[in-house]
Design an enzyme around this catalytic site. Sequence first.
Site: not given
Ligand code: PEP
Length: 249
Positions: A172, A96, A10, A211, A232-233, A94, A166, A12
Amino acid sequence: MIRQKIVAGNWKMNGSKESIVSLISGLLEMDSSSSEVVVAPSFPYLSQVDGLISASSIVLAAQNVSQEVKGAFTGEVSTSMLGDFGVKYVLLGHSERRSLYGETNELVASKVKTVLDSGLTPMLCIGETLAERESGKTLEICEQQLQAVIDLVGIASFEQLVIAYEPVWAIGTGLSASAEQAQEVHESIRSFLAKSSESVSQKVQILYGGSVKASTSSALFQMPDVDGALVGGASLDAKEFIAIVKTAG
Ligand code: PEP
């Protein structure tokens, strides 16, 4: 039951035309994998990414979609538009979107319905906040988020979607759930679904997100109810993302 693993990135609200060329060219160096590898760029880059991955087995996802099919909804994007660009998966619910844009369980459920009706595949994100975990409400929250979708589309539709667990406190933050914590919740999600349909509960793929890095993914992927990851990151770094995919086998 053997369920194929999915490793989805993802991105983002990150990236530019230039950075995406370099990220995808890094990903194209990946050896073939038994997992399904998915990338979710922002809307403006779907066409570019669709072109760049067309000769590969990488699959395209979108990060959101309208619950409406078409019409006077300024600023919104429809499922048929996503279909025009080869999108297979749509991230829905999600954290967010839920926390920053007020998406309720009911709105997320209606988006799931629209996506299923269009023939695309929802990637339904669920998970608890830190306060909810600390007050022992993890399963209650996940079940409420799932129940709203079951109420609208029925349990049989869960064969046509993917769940991403999640925990909000892990997204994040660098604080990944341990493999055991993830397994405990994934197993409970499956048991909850089994109350409505044992066969659906066994078939549905449940990804973990929060993460995830290459240093943590291997232990996660060894858990029997963890069928992959939503990243994500770490998905913005081709080498790190490939390393995560490798740990999925
Ligand atoms: C996400 O945005 O779905 C996510 C899991 O982000 P991160 O891996 O950065 O925690």
